[in-house]
Motif scaffolding. Sequence first.
Motif, PDB file in Angstrom:
ATOM      1  N   ARG A   1       2.464   7.296  -3.971  1.00 19.43           N
ATOM      2  CA  ARG A   1       1.911   6.597  -2.992  1.00 19.43           C
ATOM      3  C   ARG A   1       0.646   6.100  -3.001  1.00 19.43           C
ATOM      4  O   ARG A   1      -0.256   6.196  -2.220  1.00 19.43           O
ATOM      5  CB  ARG A   1       1.851   7.498  -1.497  1.00 19.43           C
TER       6      ARG A   1
ATOM      7  N   GLN B   1       9.969  -5.751  -7.899  1.00 22.62           N
ATOM      8  CA  GLN B   1       9.005  -5.400  -6.819  1.00 22.62           C
ATOM      9  C   GLN B   1       9.382  -5.659  -5.513  1.00 22.62           C
ATOM     10  O   GLN B   1       9.693  -7.054  -5.403  1.00 22.62           O
ATOM     11  CB  GLN B   1       7.539  -6.171  -7.196  1.00 22.62           C
TER      12      GLN B   1
ATOM     13  N   THR C   1       4.242   4.127  -7.027  1.00 25.08           N
ATOM     14  CA  THR C   1       5.007   4.076  -5.901  1.00 25.08           C
ATOM     15  C   THR C   1       5.420   5.655  -5.495  1.00 25.08           C
ATOM     16  O   THR C   1       5.314   5.870  -4.306  1.00 25.08           O
ATOM     17  CB  THR C   1       6.228   3.252  -6.152  1.00 25.08           C
TER      18      THR C   1
ATOM     19  N   VAL D   1       6.140  -2.038  -3.513  1.00 27.92           N
ATOM     20  CA  VAL D   1       6.783  -0.858  -4.232  1.00 27.92           C
ATOM     21  C   VAL D   1       7.413  -1.347  -5.513  1.00 27.92           C
ATOM     22  O   VAL D   1       8.034  -2.546  -5.584  1.00 27.92           O
ATOM     23  CB  VAL D   1       7.846  -0.170  -3.435  1.00 27.92           C
ATOM     24  N   LYS D   2       7.425  -0.757  -6.750  1.00 30.25           N
ATOM     25  CA  LYS D   2       8.053  -1.254  -7.873  1.00 30.25           C
ATOM     26  C   LYS D   2       8.961  -0.043  -8.257  1.00 30.25           C
ATOM     27  O   LYS D   2       8.901   0.927  -8.251  1.00 30.25           O
ATOM     28  CB  LYS D   2       6.852  -1.205  -8.930  1.00 30.25           C
TER      29      LYS D   2
ATOM     30  N   ARG E   1      -0.046   2.776  -4.131  1.00 32.96           N
ATOM     31  CA  ARG E   1      -0.055   1.204  -3.784  1.00 32.96           C
ATOM     32  C   ARG E   1       0.520   0.790  -2.536  1.00 32.96           C
ATOM     33  O   ARG E   1       1.456   1.475  -2.073  1.00 32.96           O
ATOM     34  CB  ARG E   1       0.639   0.759  -4.851  1.00 32.96           C
TER      35      ARG E   1
ATOM     36  N   THR F   1       8.576   2.997   2.790  1.00 31.16           N
ATOM     37  CA  THR F   1       8.363   3.077   1.409  1.00 31.16           C
ATOM     38  C   THR F   1       8.833   4.292   0.867  1.00 31.16           C
ATOM     39  O   THR F   1       8.322   4.620  -0.653  1.00 31.16           O
ATOM     40  CB  THR F   1       6.811   2.702   0.969  1.00 31.16           C
TER      41      THR F   1
ATOM     42  N   PRO G   1      11.538   4.838  -8.619  1.00 36.07           N
ATOM     43  CA  PRO G   1      10.396   4.053  -8.605  1.00 36.07           C
ATOM     44  C   PRO G   1       9.364   4.566  -9.882  1.00 36.07           C
ATOM     45  O   PRO G   1       9.563   5.459 -10.389  1.00 36.07           O
ATOM     46  CB  PRO G   1       9.702   4.587  -7.250  1.00 36.07           C
TER      47      PRO G   1
END
Length: 284
Positions: free
Chosen positions: A199, A165, A196, A205-206, A201, A174, A192
């Motif tokens: 879009r 993360q 993520t 980002v994970k 979150r 991002t 991702p």
Amino acid sequence: MGEGSPSCTPPMGAGLPHAPITQQTNVHQEQQKPSWRSIFDDDLQKKMEILPYLPECRGAKVVKIMEEDTIEEVEYWKHSIVGYLVGKRSYFYHISDFLKRIWKTAGNFKLISLPKGFFMVRFDDENTILQRIHTYQGRPMILKRWDKNVNLEKEILGSVPIWVQLFNLPMHCTGNMSIARVCSQFSKPLYPDEATLARERGGFVKVMVEVDVHDELPEVVNVDIHGIECEVFIEYDWKPQLCRKCNGYNHSEVKCPRLKIRNHPQNGLSNRKGNWFHMHREKV
């Protein structure tokens, strides 16, 4: 009864079977002992007679299993995968509950436990499962397509996939290329997560990345955004702590079990080394 009258008591042994006859009778009784099956009724005996008796195998030094003996089982398990978790072994029922939850859309499947921390799953179609990476409590799950020659040994991996993360990235940084640049500083970025990618979150980002098990993984990466420097903080769902004494995970060299058990064979590990990504692609 007078003293001269003959005795009415038969002499000892008179009218009784002789000893040899008694022995013959016992031998005959031994031959008539019933088998254990005879105590069941006929219907139950028929149900028990599933396996044939093969007299040619009796007392053999080496019992040879023929190719035709395995056809049915090979056909039954052909849509199966075998797998294990990298790191410390987990209880099978925990893994079972987890897999039933994440694979509920994969249709019907059967999950069984195998030795050495492996498990086996039979699907109607295993291809959809092998098309993505799976993790459990942050640890990667190594999955292989089953065949009759599959080797149930855990490889010594040179790299593993893990989730990371990234925090403190501005919203305009991002996107895929920005994320790829940050992750490439310490790993090989893979993809991702869905939130993520969609879009959905804003806090972090994970990303799934591939890391070398020998590398020291950073907690901060310094970035330059159009001349403005900032720090991107990294959190790991799981870190591969590799012991260089035994090539095992989840313990340091100081706490290595081999310090307590000298010259003990390395259980559950083969001498195969390599990159996780290449091994995964070869099996798929």
